[in-house]
Scaffold this active site. Structure first.
Site, mmCIF file in Angstrom:
data_model
loop_
_atom_site.group_PDB
_atom_site.id
_atom_site.type_symbol
_atom_site.label_atom_id
_atom_site.label_comp_id
_atom_site.label_asym_id
_atom_site.label_seq_id
_atom_site.Cartn_x
_atom_site.Cartn_y
_atom_site.Cartn_z
ATOM 1 N N LYS A 36 0.828 -1.148 0.011
ATOM 2 C CA LYS A 36 0.078 -0.067 -0.067
ATOM 3 C C LYS A 36 1.011 1.347 -0.037
ATOM 4 O O LYS A 36 2.147 1.280 0.303
ATOM 5 C CB LYS A 36 -0.921 -0.085 1.055
ATOM 6 C CG LYS A 36 -0.222 -0.193 2.612
ATOM 7 C CD LYS A 36 0.104 1.300 3.083
ATOM 8 C CE LYS A 36 0.886 1.343 4.452
ATOM 9 N NZ LYS A 36 1.321 2.422 5.187
ATOM 10 N N ASP A 96 -2.783 -1.570 10.204
ATOM 11 C CA ASP A 96 -3.069 -1.827 8.728
ATOM 12 C C ASP A 96 -3.966 -2.730 8.134
ATOM 13 O O ASP A 96 -4.222 -2.733 6.797
ATOM 14 C CB ASP A 96 -1.663 -1.660 7.953
ATOM 15 C CG ASP A 96 -1.044 -0.244 8.068
ATOM 16 O OD1 ASP A 96 -1.817 0.653 8.476
ATOM 17 O OD2 ASP A 96 0.239 -0.244 8.047
#
Length: 282
Positions: A14, A140
């Site tokens: 990401k 996350d």
């Protein structure tokens, strides 16, 4: 190395296009607002079911004990919800995402393990329950389970879909490992950025990372990488670093930027993903 007869599943990295610290809870956890996107830089995870209840990691990472590996921890956490105690798994990690770079590789690996084993073991857990398990593993992990571009709030548990156009990036990994806990504890870290509704975020460019200045103070390699990338656009750091990135027009432009950077830097041209690739598999 994942054996040829074992199915390998993707775990994408990401980028944080924008990261603001908007407050702090009484327990010390920082409250964030961040735009997360997926990119096509992926680890590969081989997963095969076992019938003896064991979780076996065949490819332990240097410096990480198997019991501390997020993939193993994810599998063990899900076992509490498996239909029987015989549910186990063999796991192989083919790591491509740099560790400690702010790209979320370990969290993505954990999310892929949770998603795949929820399917293989037929646990039947809904997305919300998987996200609760994931949040206990890392802030996350819920984003990777969410599986699309998102405005992420709180400590990682509040996610809202956000429309981010497809983009190309050059991502650079400086030769350093940022201590995330030390950055969050730093007295100069901003902790009062204003909060904004989702509709305001795309319109409020240029984006920003509240952690970047503190990291650059203590890790000059990050500052130097940002300086070099800034010759090619608006460069900034992802997460708590150390990786930095810049938007480019297309793959050809990205490859040209990579070629122009010093050989001492690890650089890669990547593209954003509209959704997690596991959605096409499971």
């Amino acid at each position: 190395m994942i054996p040829e007869h074992i199915t390998a599943y993707p775990a994408p990295a990401k980028l944080n296009l924008d990261l603001r610290i908007v407050g702090r809870r009484a327990d010390g956890y920082h409250l964030l607002e961040s735009i997360f996107i997926l990119i096509d830089w992926c680890d590969r995870i081989g997963i095969a079911p076992r019938t003896d209840g064991q979780i076996v990691l065949h490819t332990p990472l240097n410096g990480v004990a198997p019991e501390q590996d997020l993939s193993v921890r994810a599998a063990r956490a899900l076992q509490a919800h498996a239909p029987n105690s015989a549910c186990g798994a063999d796991i192989w990690l083919d790591k491509h995402i740099p560790m400690g770079g702010g790209l979320g590789g370990g969290s993505s690996d954990a999310a892929t393990v949770l998603t795949v084993l929820n399917h293989i073991w037929q646990c039947g857990l809904p997305a919300e329950q998987l996200a609760e398990i994931g949040l206990n593993l890392g802030a996350d992990v819920p984003f990777f389970l969410f599986g699309e571009s998102a405005l992420v709030r709180g400590i990682g548990e509040q996610l809202q879909t956000i429309d981010v156009p497809e983009q190309w990036f050059v991502v650079v990994r400086p030769d350093c490992h940022v201590a995330t806990a030390a950055v969050f504890a730093h007295p100069d870290l901003p902790r009062n950025s204003p909060s904004h509704p989702v509709a305001d975020y795309i319109a409020r460019q240029p984006f920003h990372n509240d952690m970047q200045d503190v990291v650059c103070q203590h890790y000059p390699q990050v500052g130097e990488a940002l300086r070099l990338l800034s010759a090619h656009g608006e460069a900034r750091m992802t997460g708590s670093g150390a990786c930095v990135f810049v938007v480019v027009a297309n793959r050809a432009a990205g490859e040209a930027v990579c070629a122009a950077l010093p050989n001492s830097l690890t650089a890669r041209c990547v593209k954003s993903l509209p959704q997690h690739p596991l959605r096409e598999i499971i």
